[in-house]
Design a protein around this motif. Structure first.
Motif, short mmCIF file in Angstrom:
data_model
loop_
_atom_site.label_atom_id
_atom_site.label_comp_id
_atom_site.label_asym_id
_atom_site.label_seq_id
_atom_site.Cartn_x
_atom_site.Cartn_y
_atom_site.Cartn_z
N SER A 146 -13.52 1.28 1.80
CA SER A 146 -13.43 0.07 2.27
C SER A 146 -12.99 -0.58 1.20
O SER A 146 -12.27 -0.90 0.14
CB SER A 146 -14.02 -1.09 2.96
OG SER A 146 -13.31 -2.99 2.58
N GLN A 150 -10.67 -1.89 -2.13
CA GLN A 150 -10.47 -2.90 -2.78
C GLN A 150 -11.13 -3.08 -4.54
O GLN A 150 -9.82 -3.57 -5.45
CB GLN A 150 -12.01 -3.39 -2.61
CG GLN A 150 -11.87 -4.55 -0.90
CD GLN A 150 -10.51 -5.01 -0.77
OE1 GLN A 150 -9.58 -5.67 -2.00
NE2 GLN A 150 -9.96 -4.90 0.13
N GLU A 156 -2.32 -6.19 -3.56
CA GLU A 156 -0.69 -5.95 -2.69
C GLU A 156 -1.10 -4.97 -1.11
O GLU A 156 -0.53 -4.90 -0.15
CB GLU A 156 0.82 -5.92 -2.65
CG GLU A 156 0.95 -6.68 -3.52
CD GLU A 156 0.02 -7.95 -5.49
OE1 GLU A 156 0.42 -8.36 -6.25
OE2 GLU A 156 -0.70 -6.52 -5.40
N ARG A 157 -1.78 -4.11 -1.93
CA ARG A 157 -1.39 -2.73 -0.81
C ARG A 157 -3.46 -2.07 -0.50
O ARG A 157 -2.91 -1.51 0.93
CB ARG A 157 -0.85 -1.31 -1.82
CG ARG A 157 -0.35 -1.32 -2.47
CD ARG A 157 1.78 -1.66 -2.02
NE ARG A 157 1.30 0.16 -1.24
CZ ARG A 157 1.18 1.33 -1.14
NH1 ARG A 157 1.48 1.28 -2.44
NH2 ARG A 157 1.43 2.13 -0.41
N ALA A 158 -4.38 -2.98 -0.47
CA ALA A 158 -5.33 -3.13 0.01
C ALA A 158 -5.29 -2.88 1.55
O ALA A 158 -5.90 -1.97 2.41
CB ALA A 158 -6.51 -4.34 -0.43
N ASP A 159 -4.34 -4.09 1.69
CA ASP A 159 -4.37 -3.98 3.63
C ASP A 159 -4.07 -2.64 3.65
O ASP A 159 -4.23 -1.53 5.33
CB ASP A 159 -4.39 -5.41 4.29
CG ASP A 159 -5.35 -6.59 3.64
OD1 ASP A 159 -6.41 -5.53 3.23
OD2 ASP A 159 -5.08 -7.62 3.79
N GLU A 160 -2.66 -2.45 3.69
CA GLU A 160 -2.08 -1.22 4.47
C GLU A 160 -2.87 0.35 3.99
O GLU A 160 -2.83 0.13 5.20
CB GLU A 160 -0.46 -1.50 2.97
CG GLU A 160 0.14 -0.53 3.43
CD GLU A 160 1.84 -0.19 3.06
OE1 GLU A 160 2.11 0.85 3.32
OE2 GLU A 160 1.51 -1.17 1.87
N SER A 162 -6.21 0.63 4.13
CA SER A 162 -7.60 1.01 4.50
C SER A 162 -7.09 0.91 6.03
O SER A 162 -7.40 2.33 6.24
CB SER A 162 -7.48 -0.89 4.53
OG SER A 162 -8.41 -1.46 3.40
N ALA A 163 -5.62 0.73 6.69
CA ALA A 163 -5.21 0.91 7.71
C ALA A 163 -4.79 2.79 7.62
O ALA A 163 -4.98 3.37 8.63
CB ALA A 163 -4.14 -0.02 8.07
N ASN A 166 -8.13 4.99 6.87
CA ASN A 166 -8.96 4.86 8.79
C ASN A 166 -7.84 5.59 9.79
O ASN A 166 -8.95 6.82 10.52
CB ASN A 166 -9.12 3.46 8.87
CG ASN A 166 -10.16 2.10 8.19
OD1 ASN A 166 -10.63 2.76 7.61
ND2 ASN A 166 -10.06 1.04 8.32
#
Length: 289
Positions: A146, A150, A156-160, A162-163, A166
């Motif tokens: 994580s 970051q 703008e791409r961090a959450d996408e 991360s999924a 994972n």
């Protein structure tokens, strides 16, 4: 691949004149015969005829021209298409693997370099350092993964991403390489994932975007007695799409492919204990273009 004997890169054809001291110019191997010179001097041999002055002048002139030609060639004047003193882009020292000599970064973001220059050199340096982080052992540990995302990806791409990470590094994948849910090896074992960039190449560059290829080698696997995933080496190329964001280069997306890979040598592999100690004792680098 080791370079091997450099002399093997070309044939050593002797060509030209033989090493035989009696061989003559042109390789005709005709012998030179000393003739009697007459009896008009005190030693029983005649004097050599006087050399014609015109011939002497011509020989001197040829020598002068040769010296001038050599000096002209050494100054780079043999190229009539441009300025002799101008360094060409493809000249020695300007190749794709030549270092720029520019200091790559001024700081760090955690354990990852940051503050890269806003130019091609900075983009290539950033890509090399980010490639190391993306294939490190830390990327398999959820808490460190994580942080890495970051630090090196655009916001703008961090959450996408991360999924996606994972999902890719789920428990099924970790089980295959002998790691627990936290990305740690079993007691007595050491998981190894160390990458070393061999070179970088810019395939496209604009003021705010860049596409960089990073040619890498590395060692990957689990070291220790009873490991079912022994440490081995690999060669691969990562392509990173970068954006200039927040006064630094950040990753928008990346892809990986195998090679180019050299032929493996027959060198005896180190044992698991040596590999584990090397990972613990030898630190990494900040990479620069």
């Amino acid at each position: 691949m080791s370079q091997g004997d450099e002399r093997g890169y070309g044939d050593n054809d002797p060509g030209g004149r033989s090493d035989d001291a009696y061989s003559t110019l042109g390789g005709t191997r005709q012998t030179r015969t000393r003739m009697p010179r007459g009896t008009d001097d005190g030693e029983g041999y005649g004097r050599r005829p006087a050399r014609n002055s015109r011939s002497l002048v011509m020989i001197v002139g040829v020598v002068v021209l040769l010296i001038a030609a050599i000096a002209f060639a050494n100054q780079g004047g043999g190229d009539a298409s441009g300025d002799a003193g101008e360094k060409k882009p493809d000249a020695a020292g300007a190749g794709p693997t030549a270092a720029t000599g520019t200091k790559p970064v001024e700081g760090k973001n955690g354990t990852i370099a940051s503050g890269f220059a806003h130019d091609q050199q900075g983009a290539q340096s950033a890509a090399a350092n980010y490639a190391v982080a993306l294939v490190s052992a830390d990327i398999l540990k959820q808490d460190r993964r994580s942080q890495i995302i970051q630090q090196i990806f655009i916001a703008e791409r961090a959450d996408e991403l991360s999924a996606k990470f994972n999902k890719a590094y789920d428990q099924s994948f970790l089980d295959k390489i002998g790691l627990d849910a936290e990305g740690n090896a079993a007691a007595g074992l050491t998981y190894v994932s160390r990458t070393a960039p061999v070179g970088t190449k810019t395939t496209s560059y604009l003021d705010a975007t860049a596409t960089i290829e990073v040619w890498c080698t590395g060692v990957f696997g689990t070291a220790g007695v009873g490991s079912t995933n022994p440490v081995s080496n690999d060669w691969f190329t990562m392509t990173l799409e970068l954006q200039w964001a927040g006064n630094d280069w950040k990753v928008d997306s990346f892809a990986q492919k195998d090679g180019p890979a050299p032929v493996n040598t027959d060198r005896t592999a180190s044992n698991a204990d040596e590999i584990a100690k090397a990972v613990e004792q030898y630190g990494g680098f900040t990479y620069a273009r």
